[in-house]
Design a protein around this motif. Sequence first.
Motif, PDB file in Angstrom:
ATOM      1  N   TYR A 161       0.832  -1.211   0.000  1.00  0.00           N
ATOM      2  CA  TYR A 161       0.000   0.000   0.000  1.00  0.00           C
ATOM      3  C   TYR A 161       0.868   1.263   0.000  1.00  0.00           C
ATOM      4  CZ  TYR A 161      -3.249   3.560   1.708  1.00  0.00           C
ATOM      5  OH  TYR A 161      -3.988   4.709   1.858  1.00  0.00           O
ATOM      6  N   LEU A 162       1.924   1.289   0.830  1.00  0.00           N
ATOM      7  CA  LEU A 162       2.714   2.513   0.983  1.00  0.00           C
ATOM      8  C   LEU A 162       3.445   2.906  -0.296  1.00  0.00           C
ATOM      9  CD1 LEU A 162       4.136   1.969   4.583  1.00  0.00           C
ATOM     10  CD2 LEU A 162       2.501   3.718   3.864  1.00  0.00           C
ATOM     11  N   LEU A 163       3.696   1.970  -1.193  1.00  0.00           N
ATOM     12  CA  LEU A 163       4.290   2.317  -2.487  1.00  0.00           C
ATOM     13  C   LEU A 163       3.211   2.591  -3.528  1.00  0.00           C
ATOM     14  CD1 LEU A 163       7.409  -0.036  -2.760  1.00  0.00           C
ATOM     15  CD2 LEU A 163       7.232   2.295  -1.864  1.00  0.00           C
ATOM     16  N   ARG A 164       2.081   1.877  -3.444  1.00  0.00           N
ATOM     17  CA  ARG A 164       0.978   2.171  -4.385  1.00  0.00           C
ATOM     18  C   ARG A 164       0.483   3.599  -4.206  1.00  0.00           C
ATOM     19  NH1 ARG A 164      -1.376  -2.516  -2.426  1.00  0.00           N
ATOM     20  NH2 ARG A 164      -3.266  -1.417  -1.786  1.00  0.00           N
ATOM     21  N   HIS A 165       0.552   4.099  -2.984  1.00  0.00           N
ATOM     22  CA  HIS A 165       0.032   5.440  -2.692  1.00  0.00           C
ATOM     23  C   HIS A 165       1.169   6.428  -2.383  1.00  0.00           C
ATOM     24  CE1 HIS A 165      -4.197   4.154  -2.614  1.00  0.00           C
ATOM     25  NE2 HIS A 165      -3.698   3.009  -2.205  1.00  0.00           N
ATOM     26  N   ALA A 166       2.358   6.123  -2.824  1.00  0.00           N
ATOM     27  CA  ALA A 166       3.492   7.036  -2.602  1.00  0.00           C
ATOM     28  C   ALA A 166       3.307   8.300  -3.436  1.00  0.00           C
ATOM     29  CB  ALA A 166       4.801   6.352  -2.992  1.00  0.00           C
ATOM     30  N   PRO A 167       3.790   9.445  -2.918  1.00  0.00           N
ATOM     31  CA  PRO A 167       3.684  10.697  -3.698  1.00  0.00           C
ATOM     32  C   PRO A 167       4.505  10.594  -4.977  1.00  0.00           C
ATOM     33  CG  PRO A 167       5.081  11.005  -1.774  1.00  0.00           C
ATOM     34  CD  PRO A 167       4.457   9.651  -1.630  1.00  0.00           C
ATOM     35  N   PRO A 168       4.019  11.181  -6.075  1.00  0.00           N
ATOM     36  CA  PRO A 168       4.794  11.161  -7.321  1.00  0.00           C
ATOM     37  C   PRO A 168       5.999  12.083  -7.201  1.00  0.00           C
ATOM     38  CG  PRO A 168       2.865  12.539  -7.574  1.00  0.00           C
ATOM     39  CD  PRO A 168       2.750  11.906  -6.214  1.00  0.00           C
ATOM     40  N   PRO A 169       7.034  11.869  -8.021  1.00  0.00           N
ATOM     41  CA  PRO A 169       8.171  12.798  -7.999  1.00  0.00           C
ATOM     42  C   PRO A 169       7.710  14.209  -8.316  1.00  0.00           C
ATOM     43  CG  PRO A 169       8.685  10.837  -9.297  1.00  0.00           C
ATOM     44  CD  PRO A 169       7.215  10.786  -8.999  1.00  0.00           C
ATOM     45  N   PRO A 170       8.137  15.216  -7.517  1.00  0.00           N
ATOM     46  CA  PRO A 170       7.702  16.593  -7.791  1.00  0.00           C
ATOM     47  C   PRO A 170       8.444  17.170  -8.993  1.00  0.00           C
ATOM     48  CG  PRO A 170       9.265  16.555  -5.977  1.00  0.00           C
ATOM     49  CD  PRO A 170       9.012  15.125  -6.345  1.00  0.00           C
ATOM     50  N   ALA A 171       7.899  18.253  -9.542  1.00  0.00           N
ATOM     51  CA  ALA A 171       8.613  19.002 -10.576  1.00  0.00           C
ATOM     52  C   ALA A 171       9.890  19.576  -9.962  1.00  0.00           C
ATOM     53  CB  ALA A 171       7.737  20.125 -11.109  1.00  0.00           C
ATOM     54  N   THR A 172      10.890  19.821 -10.793  1.00  0.00           N
ATOM     55  CA  THR A 172      12.178  20.296 -10.258  1.00  0.00           C
ATOM     56  C   THR A 172      12.568  21.652 -10.841  1.00  0.00           C
ATOM     57  OG1 THR A 172      13.307  18.988 -11.959  1.00  0.00           O
ATOM     58  CG2 THR A 172      13.025  17.968  -9.803  1.00  0.00           C
ATOM     59  N   ASP A 173      11.579  22.425 -11.294  1.00  0.00           N
ATOM     60  CA  ASP A 173      11.872  23.726 -11.906  1.00  0.00           C
ATOM     61  C   ASP A 173      12.402  24.722 -10.888  1.00  0.00           C
ATOM     62  OD1 ASP A 173      10.934  22.617 -14.224  1.00  0.00           O
ATOM     63  OD2 ASP A 173       8.895  23.375 -13.957  1.00  0.00           O
ATOM     64  N   GLU A 174      11.861  24.703  -9.685  1.00  0.00           N
ATOM     65  CA  GLU A 174      12.280  25.641  -8.646  1.00  0.00           C
ATOM     66  C   GLU A 174      13.354  25.010  -7.766  1.00  0.00           C
ATOM     67  OE1 GLU A 174      11.191  28.713  -8.508  1.00  0.00           O
ATOM     68  OE2 GLU A 174       9.759  28.436 -10.151  1.00  0.00           O
ATOM     69  N   ARG A 175      14.217  25.839  -7.198  1.00  0.00           N
ATOM     70  CA  ARG A 175      15.308  25.346  -6.347  1.00  0.00           C
ATOM     71  C   ARG A 175      14.771  24.524  -5.172  1.00  0.00           C
ATOM     72  NH1 ARG A 175      20.504  27.284  -4.933  1.00  0.00           N
ATOM     73  NH2 ARG A 175      21.070  26.467  -2.911  1.00  0.00           N
ATOM     74  N   LYS A 176      13.749  25.012  -4.484  1.00  0.00           N
ATOM     75  CA  LYS A 176      13.196  24.285  -3.334  1.00  0.00           C
ATOM     76  C   LYS A 176      12.705  22.901  -3.751  1.00  0.00           C
ATOM     77  CE  LYS A 176       9.379  24.223  -0.029  1.00  0.00           C
ATOM     78  NZ  LYS A 176       8.970  22.888  -0.491  1.00  0.00           N
ATOM     79  N   ASP A 177      12.011  22.837  -4.890  1.00  0.00           N
ATOM     80  CA  ASP A 177      11.470  21.552  -5.345  1.00  0.00           C
ATOM     81  C   ASP A 177      12.596  20.591  -5.710  1.00  0.00           C
ATOM     82  OD1 ASP A 177       8.919  22.549  -5.002  1.00  0.00           O
ATOM     83  OD2 ASP A 177       8.782  23.273  -7.071  1.00  0.00           O
TER      84      ASP A 177
END
Length: 279
Positions: A161-177
């Motif tokens: 379950y914890l991998l099926r519902h893992a957050p997707p990789p975020p965008a990396t356009d901004e330094r924080k992201d």
Amino acid sequence: MTPRRSGEILEALAEVIENPDPHPAILEILGLEWTRDGFTELFDFDLPPFASYYLTIGPVLGGAPVDFLRGLLTAYLRPEQQPAQPDSLAFLLRLLALLVHEESWERANAIFYEAMAPWLGTYARAVATFAPPGLGRIGSLLSELHQNWQDESPPARALPYLLRHAPPPPATDERKDLVDFLLSPVASGLLLPRSQLIRITHQRELGMRPGGRRFSFESLLDASPEATLAAVLETVEAQLLWYSVRSSSVDQWWGDRLTHTHAVVNALLKQVVQAEAPR
């Protein structure tokens, strides 16, 4: 290994992961050359032994993984018996040992697959790679435990379950992201502990500012984005070897995240090199 012996090893591993001063007999059973400073460096600074640290963006302790595990554990423990941090590896190993002693195999398999398998294999490889001298064997023992349990468990029909519902990789356009992405194992598949940042600093002769892991990593990016991204790319390539044989859907999941990260970092590095090239 007999179930009784297996249970003893589980309990011994739980003790050395949780207790900075374990009994010498336990160290002898596990074959460890113990130092308290090594314990602090490994479990307090480099690789905290909590599932949520590897399965949240940030990363943070707590959040959705802990909420899920609290729900899962209601089948095993009354609410007042549940620990404050149910994603603690030491707690999960002790629970698994208890179920092994009771020969409650179906319940033990459920705990292993849903609470430990999503991150234990990757965590064990990281401990074996980054642990201070004398403690790398903890990673080898965890890897052996993970592999044995995986081999002897009924084949799984779906990801935990914890991998099926893992957050997707975020965008990396901004330094924080970008920093969130590279420092969060669940997003990038990459483990970049503090000791590796120190190693990069020395190897590349960079000026890392001391502080928290995020602060120090950002100081490396400020000092030399090209050298830092090149070193991160080398770390990604080294960790891709962990998944050269992807014998489970969980390993496939982590390997896919890391492969994506390789493409992202490689593209960023090319951009930086082109931007800094003389015109």
